[in-house]
Design a protein around this motif. Structure first.
Motif, PDB file in Angstrom:
ATOM      1  N   ASN A  84       0.833  -1.216   0.000  1.00  0.00           N
ATOM      2  CA  ASN A  84       0.000   0.000   0.000  1.00  0.00           C
ATOM      3  C   ASN A  84       0.866   1.263   0.000  1.00  0.00           C
ATOM      4  O   ASN A  84       0.608   2.227   0.743  1.00  0.00           O
ATOM      5  CB  ASN A  84      -0.980   0.006   1.174  1.00  0.00           C
ATOM      6  CG  ASN A  84      -2.096   1.019   0.975  1.00  0.00           C
ATOM      7  OD1 ASN A  84      -2.492   1.326  -0.155  1.00  0.00           O
ATOM      8  ND2 ASN A  84      -2.608   1.565   2.066  1.00  0.00           N
ATOM      9  N   LEU A  85       1.900   1.234  -0.834  1.00  0.00           N
ATOM     10  CA  LEU A  85       2.751   2.412  -1.015  1.00  0.00           C
ATOM     11  C   LEU A  85       1.880   3.555  -1.553  1.00  0.00           C
ATOM     12  O   LEU A  85       1.018   3.328  -2.411  1.00  0.00           O
ATOM     13  CB  LEU A  85       3.825   2.043  -2.045  1.00  0.00           C
ATOM     14  CG  LEU A  85       5.089   2.871  -2.091  1.00  0.00           C
ATOM     15  CD1 LEU A  85       5.943   2.641  -0.840  1.00  0.00           C
ATOM     16  CD2 LEU A  85       5.893   2.520  -3.339  1.00  0.00           C
ATOM     17  N   ASP A  86       2.106   4.735  -1.073  1.00  0.00           N
ATOM     18  CA  ASP A  86       1.247   5.863  -1.468  1.00  0.00           C
ATOM     19  C   ASP A  86       1.710   6.463  -2.805  1.00  0.00           C
ATOM     20  O   ASP A  86       2.304   7.545  -2.841  1.00  0.00           O
ATOM     21  CB  ASP A  86       1.254   6.920  -0.356  1.00  0.00           C
ATOM     22  CG  ASP A  86       0.307   8.072  -0.663  1.00  0.00           C
ATOM     23  OD1 ASP A  86      -0.622   7.889  -1.470  1.00  0.00           O
ATOM     24  OD2 ASP A  86       0.514   9.161  -0.085  1.00  0.00           O
TER      25      ASP A  86
ATOM     26  N   THR B  82      -0.335   3.232   5.141  1.00  0.00           N
ATOM     27  CA  THR B  82       0.544   3.043   3.983  1.00  0.00           C
ATOM     28  C   THR B  82       1.877   2.466   4.467  1.00  0.00           C
ATOM     29  O   THR B  82       2.177   2.462   5.661  1.00  0.00           O
ATOM     30  CB  THR B  82       0.810   4.382   3.284  1.00  0.00           C
ATOM     31  OG1 THR B  82       1.536   5.225   4.190  1.00  0.00           O
ATOM     32  CG2 THR B  82      -0.488   5.060   2.867  1.00  0.00           C
ATOM     33  N   TYR B  83       2.666   2.036   3.501  1.00  0.00           N
ATOM     34  CA  TYR B  83       4.004   1.527   3.822  1.00  0.00           C
ATOM     35  C   TYR B  83       4.817   2.613   4.524  1.00  0.00           C
ATOM     36  O   TYR B  83       5.532   2.350   5.497  1.00  0.00           O
ATOM     37  CB  TYR B  83       4.689   1.107   2.517  1.00  0.00           C
ATOM     38  CG  TYR B  83       5.993   0.376   2.710  1.00  0.00           C
ATOM     39  CD1 TYR B  83       6.002  -0.979   3.033  1.00  0.00           C
ATOM     40  CD2 TYR B  83       7.211   1.020   2.544  1.00  0.00           C
ATOM     41  CE1 TYR B  83       7.187  -1.667   3.195  1.00  0.00           C
ATOM     42  CE2 TYR B  83       8.405   0.347   2.704  1.00  0.00           C
ATOM     43  CZ  TYR B  83       8.399  -0.996   3.030  1.00  0.00           C
ATOM     44  OH  TYR B  83       9.577  -1.666   3.191  1.00  0.00           O
TER      45      TYR B  83
ATOM     46  N   THR C  35      -5.490  -0.018  -2.708  1.00  0.00           N
ATOM     47  CA  THR C  35      -6.636   0.523  -1.965  1.00  0.00           C
ATOM     48  C   THR C  35      -7.484   1.502  -2.778  1.00  0.00           C
ATOM     49  O   THR C  35      -8.460   2.059  -2.265  1.00  0.00           O
ATOM     50  CB  THR C  35      -6.156   1.182  -0.643  1.00  0.00           C
ATOM     51  OG1 THR C  35      -5.019   2.003  -0.912  1.00  0.00           O
ATOM     52  CG2 THR C  35      -5.774   0.120   0.369  1.00  0.00           C
TER      53      THR C  35
ATOM     54  N   LYS D  25      -4.940   8.260  -0.276  1.00  0.00           N
ATOM     55  CA  LYS D  25      -3.729   7.910   0.482  1.00  0.00           C
ATOM     56  C   LYS D  25      -3.569   6.398   0.417  1.00  0.00           C
ATOM     57  O   LYS D  25      -4.347   5.652   0.997  1.00  0.00           O
ATOM     58  CB  LYS D  25      -3.903   8.405   1.925  1.00  0.00           C
ATOM     59  CG  LYS D  25      -2.670   8.314   2.764  1.00  0.00           C
ATOM     60  CD  LYS D  25      -2.329   9.662   3.401  1.00  0.00           C
ATOM     61  CE  LYS D  25      -1.172   9.545   4.393  1.00  0.00           C
ATOM     62  NZ  LYS D  25       0.089   9.188   3.800  1.00  0.00           N
ATOM     63  N   GLY D  26      -2.573   5.951  -0.334  1.00  0.00           N
ATOM     64  CA  GLY D  26      -2.342   4.524  -0.518  1.00  0.00           C
ATOM     65  C   GLY D  26      -2.107   4.239  -1.994  1.00  0.00           C
ATOM     66  O   GLY D  26      -2.075   5.158  -2.825  1.00  0.00           O
ATOM     67  N   PHE D  27      -1.961   2.954  -2.311  1.00  0.00           N
ATOM     68  CA  PHE D  27      -1.660   2.598  -3.712  1.00  0.00           C
ATOM     69  C   PHE D  27      -2.919   2.726  -4.571  1.00  0.00           C
ATOM     70  O   PHE D  27      -3.936   2.086  -4.313  1.00  0.00           O
ATOM     71  CB  PHE D  27      -1.131   1.165  -3.797  1.00  0.00           C
ATOM     72  CG  PHE D  27      -0.532   0.844  -5.140  1.00  0.00           C
ATOM     73  CD1 PHE D  27       0.849   0.855  -5.321  1.00  0.00           C
ATOM     74  CD2 PHE D  27      -1.336   0.562  -6.245  1.00  0.00           C
ATOM     75  CE1 PHE D  27       1.413   0.585  -6.554  1.00  0.00           C
ATOM     76  CE2 PHE D  27      -0.785   0.303  -7.483  1.00  0.00           C
ATOM     77  CZ  PHE D  27       0.597   0.303  -7.644  1.00  0.00           C
TER      78      PHE D  27
END
Ligand code: SF4
Length: 294
Positions: free
Chosen positions: A113-115, A263-264, A168, A192-194
């Protein structure tokens, strides 16, 4: 008072070299509209790409950009985001780059879940190399690399894959509808998130099957049919309508969004002190820096 950025601010002097009518023009247009609507500071936006016709996109915006290796846009984007989470990191590329050669990277960035926002211009063919089958080419489609029996494999279903892998925000747009595409891109950047947007982006030169008309006859709006993007089961049911299980109707819009998922960057202890790129190494003196590494 803060000066408003004009749309023109985000356009570079480099003009696209895509074939007239290529679907990638629409995605470029939508992205410029989205970052203009959000009034993002161009120096805080980085567009990262791999290789392919669509991967030329960073050249056409006056933000920062990194045009890298085939299938390696995601690791580069991950490094940029982790070095400075304050940046808006947008990945742009094609189906061969993101769903073929770079698929492993794509899946792992989703589960973290990298932004970042990933815009895939999916034309179901390798265009830059003049028309070979890609991971999303339709079964049976004859291409330069499948001239006799056509494609014998099932295509990747990027929407179902993304939902299952932890992205997400998962949406599909179409180059024939720039307004909807720009809206989806804007919301993806705000998320906010992938976020993944699979953009149906016809290759007018090498894909004579999946044309603008092909899509216009089949697409429909998820929003107009009352789809609830917070319902994962409903999102999967819509995702499998095309291209693997059924073929008649192609949903467009937001399939799935999970809000408030860490997130990550939120979870990575190394970022607790803030962006590494903004921290002092205590080695500003070039002589000292040299000694540190020698
Ligand atoms: Fe677009 Fe296809 Fe031309 Fe590449 S070959 S620029 S994907 S129309």
């Amino acid at each position: 008072m803060k000066t408003a950025f004009e749309l023109q601010t985000y356009k570079s002097a480099v003009k696209p070299t895509w074939c007239p009518g290529c679907g990638d023009f629409a995605l470029l247009n939508a992205l410029q509209k989205a970052i203009h609507a959000l009034q993002l500071e161009p120096w805080n936006v980085v567009i990262v790409s791999g290789i392919g016709c669509s991967s030329n996109l960073p050249h056409f915006l006056s933000t920062y950009g990194f045009h890298g290796l085939h299938g390696r846009a995601v690791p580069v984007a991950s490094g940029i985001k982790l070095a400075n989470p304050d940046l808006h990191v947008i990945i742009a590329g094609g189906d061969g780059d993101g769903y073929g050669i770079g698929l492993g990277h794509t899946l792992h960035a989703m589960r973290r879940n990298l932004d970042v926002t990933y815009l895939v211009m999916n034309n179901q063919i390798y265009g830059l190399t003049t028309g070979q089958a890609s991971p999303t080419s339709e079964k049976g489609m004859k291409t330069k690399s499948t001239p006799i029996a056509g494609v014998i494999e099932n295509p990747i279903d990027p929407i179902a894959l993304a939902i299952a892998s932890g992205a997400t925000y998962v949406a599909r747009g179409f180059s024939g509808d720039v307004k909807q595409l720009a809206d989806l891109v804007q919301k993806a950047i705000e998320h906010k998130g992938f976020s993944l947007i699979d953009c149906l982006s016809p290759c007018v030169t090498y894909n004579k099957v999946n044309t603008y008309d092909f899509f216009r006859e089949r697409v429909y709006s998820l929003e107009k049919e009352g789809h609830d993007p917070s319902d994962m089961k409903a999102a999967f049911a819509r995702a499998i309508e095309w291209p693997v299980v059924q073929h008649e109707r192609i949903p467009l819009g937001l399939f799935w969004q999970a809000k408030g998922v860490p997130t990550y960057e939120d979870l990575e202890p190394a970022l607790a002190k803030g962006a590494p790129a903004k921290q002092s190494l205590g080695l500003e003196d070039p002589e000292e820096l040299l000694k540190h590494f020698l």
